[in-house]
Design a protein around this motif. Structure first.
Motif, mmCIF file in Angstrom:
data_model
loop_
_atom_site.group_PDB
_atom_site.id
_atom_site.type_symbol
_atom_site.label_atom_id
_atom_site.label_comp_id
_atom_site.label_asym_id
_atom_site.label_seq_id
_atom_site.Cartn_x
_atom_site.Cartn_y
_atom_site.Cartn_z
ATOM 1 N N LYS A 54 0.833 -1.202 0.000
ATOM 2 C CA LYS A 54 0.000 0.000 0.000
ATOM 3 C C LYS A 54 0.871 1.257 0.000
ATOM 4 O O LYS A 54 1.819 1.382 0.775
ATOM 5 C CB LYS A 54 -0.921 0.033 1.224
ATOM 6 N N ARG A 55 0.579 2.177 -0.877
ATOM 7 C CA ARG A 55 1.276 3.459 -0.940
ATOM 8 C C ARG A 55 0.230 4.576 -1.007
ATOM 9 O O ARG A 55 -0.641 4.537 -1.873
ATOM 10 C CB ARG A 55 2.196 3.546 -2.175
ATOM 11 N N PRO A 56 0.252 5.556 -0.132
ATOM 12 C CA PRO A 56 1.227 5.682 0.959
ATOM 13 C C PRO A 56 1.035 4.596 2.006
ATOM 14 O O PRO A 56 0.046 3.866 1.968
ATOM 15 C CB PRO A 56 0.928 7.063 1.540
ATOM 16 N N LEU A 57 2.010 4.503 2.938
ATOM 17 C CA LEU A 57 1.948 3.470 3.960
ATOM 18 C C LEU A 57 0.623 3.529 4.697
ATOM 19 O O LEU A 57 0.125 4.605 5.040
ATOM 20 C CB LEU A 57 3.090 3.655 4.970
ATOM 21 N N ARG A 58 0.068 2.338 4.903
ATOM 22 C CA ARG A 58 -1.189 2.262 5.627
ATOM 23 C C ARG A 58 -0.966 1.401 6.883
ATOM 24 O O ARG A 58 -0.734 0.197 6.775
ATOM 25 C CB ARG A 58 -2.271 1.661 4.749
ATOM 26 N N PRO A 59 -1.007 2.006 8.081
ATOM 27 C CA PRO A 59 -0.738 1.237 9.301
ATOM 28 C C PRO A 59 -1.858 0.256 9.603
ATOM 29 O O PRO A 59 -3.035 0.516 9.325
ATOM 30 C CB PRO A 59 -0.646 2.313 10.386
ATOM 31 N N THR A 60 -1.474 -0.875 10.170
ATOM 32 C CA THR A 60 -2.456 -1.863 10.593
ATOM 33 C C THR A 60 -3.083 -1.419 11.917
ATOM 34 O O THR A 60 -2.629 -0.473 12.567
ATOM 35 C CB THR A 60 -1.815 -3.235 10.783
ATOM 36 N N GLU A 61 -4.119 -2.168 12.319
ATOM 37 C CA GLU A 61 -4.776 -1.867 13.593
ATOM 38 C C GLU A 61 -3.792 -1.966 14.767
ATOM 39 O O GLU A 61 -3.779 -1.120 15.655
ATOM 40 C CB GLU A 61 -5.945 -2.841 13.785
ATOM 41 N N LEU A 62 -2.944 -3.010 14.733
ATOM 42 C CA LEU A 62 -1.947 -3.175 15.794
ATOM 43 C C LEU A 62 -0.949 -2.022 15.792
ATOM 44 O O LEU A 62 -0.586 -1.504 16.847
ATOM 45 C CB LEU A 62 -1.208 -4.512 15.611
ATOM 46 N N CYS A 63 -0.533 -1.616 14.601
ATOM 47 C CA CYS A 63 0.439 -0.520 14.497
ATOM 48 C C CYS A 63 -0.128 0.764 15.093
ATOM 49 O O CYS A 63 0.565 1.490 15.820
ATOM 50 C CB CYS A 63 0.814 -0.304 13.036
ATOM 51 N N LEU A 64 -1.386 1.051 14.811
ATOM 52 C CA LEU A 64 -2.005 2.259 15.358
ATOM 53 C C LEU A 64 -2.033 2.231 16.884
ATOM 54 O O LEU A 64 -1.795 3.243 17.542
ATOM 55 C CB LEU A 64 -3.423 2.418 14.801
ATOM 56 N N SER A 65 -2.314 1.043 17.428
ATOM 57 C CA SER A 65 -2.365 0.907 18.878
ATOM 58 C C SER A 65 -0.984 1.122 19.498
ATOM 59 O O SER A 65 -0.843 1.832 20.503
ATOM 60 C CB SER A 65 -2.902 -0.480 19.247
ATOM 61 N N LEU A 66 0.030 0.522 18.875
ATOM 62 C CA LEU A 66 1.388 0.677 19.392
ATOM 63 C C LEU A 66 1.889 2.114 19.204
ATOM 64 O O LEU A 66 2.580 2.665 20.071
ATOM 65 C CB LEU A 66 2.328 -0.302 18.691
ATOM 66 N N ALA A 67 1.552 2.723 18.086
ATOM 67 C CA ALA A 67 1.989 4.098 17.822
ATOM 68 C C ALA A 67 1.398 5.068 18.831
ATOM 69 O O ALA A 67 2.037 6.059 19.208
ATOM 70 C CB ALA A 67 1.609 4.502 16.405
ATOM 71 N N GLU A 68 0.161 4.797 19.269
ATOM 72 C CA GLU A 68 -0.459 5.659 20.278
ATOM 73 C C GLU A 68 0.358 5.626 21.575
ATOM 74 O O GLU A 68 0.562 6.657 22.217
ATOM 75 C CB GLU A 68 -1.899 5.206 20.537
ATOM 76 N N GLN A 69 0.838 4.421 21.934
ATOM 77 C CA GLN A 69 1.690 4.331 23.127
ATOM 78 C C GLN A 69 3.013 5.069 22.904
ATOM 79 O O GLN A 69 3.550 5.703 23.824
ATOM 80 C CB GLN A 69 1.953 2.863 23.473
ATOM 81 N N GLY A 70 3.511 5.005 21.694
ATOM 82 C CA GLY A 70 4.734 5.742 21.370
ATOM 83 C C GLY A 70 4.535 7.244 21.472
ATOM 84 O O GLY A 70 5.433 7.973 21.912
#
Length: 316
Positions: A54-70
């Motif tokens: 996917k372009r542009p990058l499309r974060p997965t559900e898990l990625c969004l959850s981890l990014a929120e913690q970041g």
């Protein structure tokens, strides 16, 4: 599973910046190193963090959850940095100060309020005492800074004394006092009125006795003794009592119209109001900033007092 907080912040930066290259630039990292970190994290987790192809990058559900913690971690780190800057600059923290009651209530309290108006994150712990007790507290580390009238030759060797204002005492009374309304009076007129005595054992009590000796009054009646500055001012306002106060205290109360001075020259004490601190104990940043603030404020106050005092109350 424990995840490196730095990896979480990388995911947050990628999503917030809109891509791997942009995220790497925001973190001051190279794009290949960020790509390797993402790939290693995916391998460890066993799940994709960005949808394949996917372009542009499309974060997965898990990625969004981890990014929120970041994002939370990054914000906490930023707030921590701000807290360090505030503390190191003396804009937050604790200042434990103590001093003689009349000066603390009559002069220093207003300066604390002004200082906290500029630096509301600085917390003050204030107490009262005279030199011997204040020196003991400084030595024990229970207070950071003392503010009191001191004879320079009476300062203990392990303490530093910074004079702020030389001693100036006046006879104080209510603006409605009979003597305050007279254009002229003699010392016999003064002797007929009762006196408010400062707390026994205080330097100001000794000053009262010395002042009355100076003007030839040996027999006087004390109508009130001890108490706080507020109670002394209340007694003055509601009676014909006289007292001896530092002129700086009367000067700082001029806006209240509760107290005035009689134009009687007194012998001034061989003391100066000043700051006292321990020579060998590091001073916390907030205390250092407040000390510098007091020195600046008292320089201006001393100039005002000299200008008004010379003309209205005493002659040097």
């Amino acid at each position: 599973m424990k995840i490196d907080p730095n990896h979480l912040q990388i995911l947050s930066a990628i999503i917030e910046s809109g891509g791997l290259s942009e995220g790497a630039a925001a973190l001051n990292k190279s794009q290949p190193s960020v790509s390797r970190t993402v790939a290693a994290l995916e391998a460890r987790l066993g799940f994709r963090l960005f949808e394949k192809g996917k372009r542009p990058l499309r974060p997965t559900e898990l990625c969004l959850s981890l990014a929120e913690q970041g994002r939370i971690i990054a914000q906490a780190g930023e707030r921590a940095g701000q807290a360090v800057n505030q503390y190191s600059g003396g804009k937050s923290g604790m200042a434990r100060i103590a001093g003689t009651p009349i000066f603390m209530d009559g002069v220093i309290a207003n300066m604390i309020a002004s200082f906290q108006g500029a630096f509301p994150q600085v917390t003050f712990q204030q107490s009262y005492g005279y030199l011997d007790d204040l020196a003991e507290q400084l030595n024990a580390g229970r207070i950071d800074l003392a503010i009191c009238p001191v004879r320079p030759d009476a300062v203990p060797e392990n303490l530093t004394f910074k004079p702020l204002l030389r001693g100036r005492n006046v006879i104080a009374c209510s603006p409605a006092h009979p003597l305050a309304r007279k254009s002229a009076f003699n010392l016999e007129d003064i002797s007929t009125f009762p006196w408010i005595a400062p707390p026994a054992g205080s330097p100001l009590y000794a000053d009262l006795r010395a002042a009355l000796d100076t003007i030839g009054i040996s027999d006087f009646r004390v109508s009130f003794t001890g108490g706080s500055l507020a109670s002394i001012l209340s007694i003055i306002a509601g009676s014909d009592s006289l007292t001896v106060l530092p002129y700086s205290v009367v000067f700082m109360q001029s806006h209240t119209n509760l107290v005035t001075t009689l134009p009687v020259k007194l012998e001034h004490p061989e003391r100066a109001l000043g700051l006292v601190w321990h020579k060998d104990r590091p001073m916390r940043p907030a205390v250092s900033r407040f000390r510098r603030y007091l020195e600046h404020e008292f320089q201006g106050l001393a100039n005002q007092i000299e200008q008004k005092g010379r003309a209205a109350v005493w002659r040097s």
